[in-house]
Design an enzyme around this catalytic site. Structure first.
Site, short mmCIF file in Angstrom:
data_model
loop_
_atom_site.label_atom_id
_atom_site.label_comp_id
_atom_site.label_asym_id
_atom_site.label_seq_id
_atom_site.Cartn_x
_atom_site.Cartn_y
_atom_site.Cartn_z
N TYR A 70 0.75 11.85 15.27
CA TYR A 70 1.55 10.93 14.48
C TYR A 70 2.21 9.87 15.38
O TYR A 70 2.17 8.67 15.08
CB TYR A 70 2.62 11.71 13.72
CG TYR A 70 3.50 10.89 12.82
CD1 TYR A 70 3.04 10.42 11.59
CD2 TYR A 70 4.81 10.58 13.19
CE1 TYR A 70 3.86 9.67 10.76
CE2 TYR A 70 5.63 9.82 12.36
CZ TYR A 70 5.15 9.37 11.15
OH TYR A 70 5.96 8.62 10.34
N THR A 97 0.85 -1.19 0.00
CA THR A 97 0.00 0.00 0.00
C THR A 97 0.89 1.24 0.00
O THR A 97 2.05 1.19 0.40
CB THR A 97 -0.93 0.03 1.22
OG1 THR A 97 -0.15 0.26 2.41
CG2 THR A 97 -1.71 -1.27 1.36
N GLY A 98 0.34 2.34 -0.46
CA GLY A 98 1.13 3.58 -0.51
C GLY A 98 2.29 3.49 -1.48
O GLY A 98 3.35 4.08 -1.25
N ALA A 99 2.10 2.76 -2.57
CA ALA A 99 3.19 2.50 -3.51
C ALA A 99 3.42 3.62 -4.51
O ALA A 99 4.29 3.51 -5.37
CB ALA A 99 2.94 1.19 -4.26
N SER A 109 7.87 4.09 12.77
CA SER A 109 8.74 5.27 12.85
C SER A 109 9.47 5.25 14.19
O SER A 109 9.04 4.59 15.14
CB SER A 109 7.89 6.54 12.75
OG SER A 109 8.62 7.69 13.11
N ILE A 125 8.73 5.69 0.42
CA ILE A 125 9.17 4.37 0.83
C ILE A 125 8.37 3.28 0.11
O ILE A 125 8.92 2.25 -0.30
CB ILE A 125 9.05 4.21 2.35
CG1 ILE A 125 10.07 5.13 3.04
CG2 ILE A 125 9.27 2.76 2.78
CD1 ILE A 125 9.89 5.24 4.55
N GLY A 126 7.07 3.50 -0.07
CA GLY A 126 6.24 2.51 -0.75
C GLY A 126 6.68 2.28 -2.18
O GLY A 126 6.75 1.12 -2.63
#
Length: 249
Positions: free
Chosen positions: A153, A15-17, A139, A21-22
């Site tokens: 966050y 996900t988040g590709a 993180s 980073i994704g």
């Protein structure tokens, strides 16, 4: 000789590709032989990632996880997985006195609830294969490193870094491993566009707190691929710190 680091014959959801980073993880996973299922909410950016993937058989789906049926659509489109990388999420740098319930709920939903619900549905429908691996992008903020403005966050990443230990225990019965990577400051588009401090302040922070400098998405992707591969077959419930030495201080 066999190579435990390869991802050949593994199908992996990322996900988040569409960026950061994704994207780096998707490109590297494909280079290592995996067949990918990638998601992102921006079609043009996701297409850019897709065209940079090595190999064939990859699939993509444009999804905005703020839309109610996005997770249902995603899980329905998947047959069987050997690995998952939860990279989608948002950065927030709001001082605590300005964090209201709406803000906190949004950050917690995108950074914690969405990846949890995806995992929950895939596990429930038995779509994660035996000896599979799940990697969450957490993180340093998730393991107790405090930064001004990181309240929401940090709460969302802390929820991930603590809950994966329970998931790891429960899913070990199916030989499914669950880990996180916990990066320090990484030079991504998100850092460039959402940082609450100036470039000068970032340069000062890098010099004073990061012996090896800020990281790159590719350096984090290397660690994620390791946790997806059979080379890490005896590692589960771990928050892997990747921070260029920042936590030495």
């Amino acid at each position: 000789m066999s190579n435990p680091f390869t991802l050949i014959n593994k199908t992996i959801l990322i996900t988040g590709a569409s960026s950061g980073i994704g994207r780096a993880t998707a490109i590297l996973c494909a280079e290592m032989g995996a067949t990918l299922f990638i998601t992102g909410r921006t079609e043009a950016k996701l297409n850019e990632t897709f065209t940079n993937l090595s190999g064939t058989g990859h699939q993509k789906i444009v999804l905005d996880f703020e839309i109610e049926d996005a997770i249902t659509r995603l899980v329905a489109a998947i047959d069987q997985l050997d690995g998952i990388v939860h990279s989608a999420g948002m950065l927030d740098s709001t001082p605590i006195k300005f964090v209201n319930s709406t803000k906190l709920s949004k950050v917690m939903k995108l950074n914690f609830e969405v990846p949890y619900k995806i995992t929950h549905q895939l596990v429930k429908e038995r779509k994660i294969a035996k000896n599979g691996a799940i990697v969450y992008v957490s993180s340093l903020a998730g393991i107790g490193v405090g930064i001004v403005g990181n309240f929401a966050y940090s709460a969302s990443k802390g929820a991930i870094s603590s809950s994966i230990k329970v998931m790891a225990l429960e899913l070990a019965l199916r030989k499914i491993r669950v880990n996180t990577v916990c990066p320090g400051m990484v030079r991504t588009e998100m850092l460039d566009t959402h940082s609450p401090v100036s470039k000068e302040q970032l340069a000062k922070d890098e010099k004073e707190h990061y012996p090896l400098g800020y990281g790159t998405p590719e350096q984090v992707a290397n660690a994620i691929v390791f946790l997806l591969s059979d080379a890490s077959s005896w590692i589960t419930g771990t928050n892997l710190v990747i921070d260029g030495g920042a936590s030495i201080h």
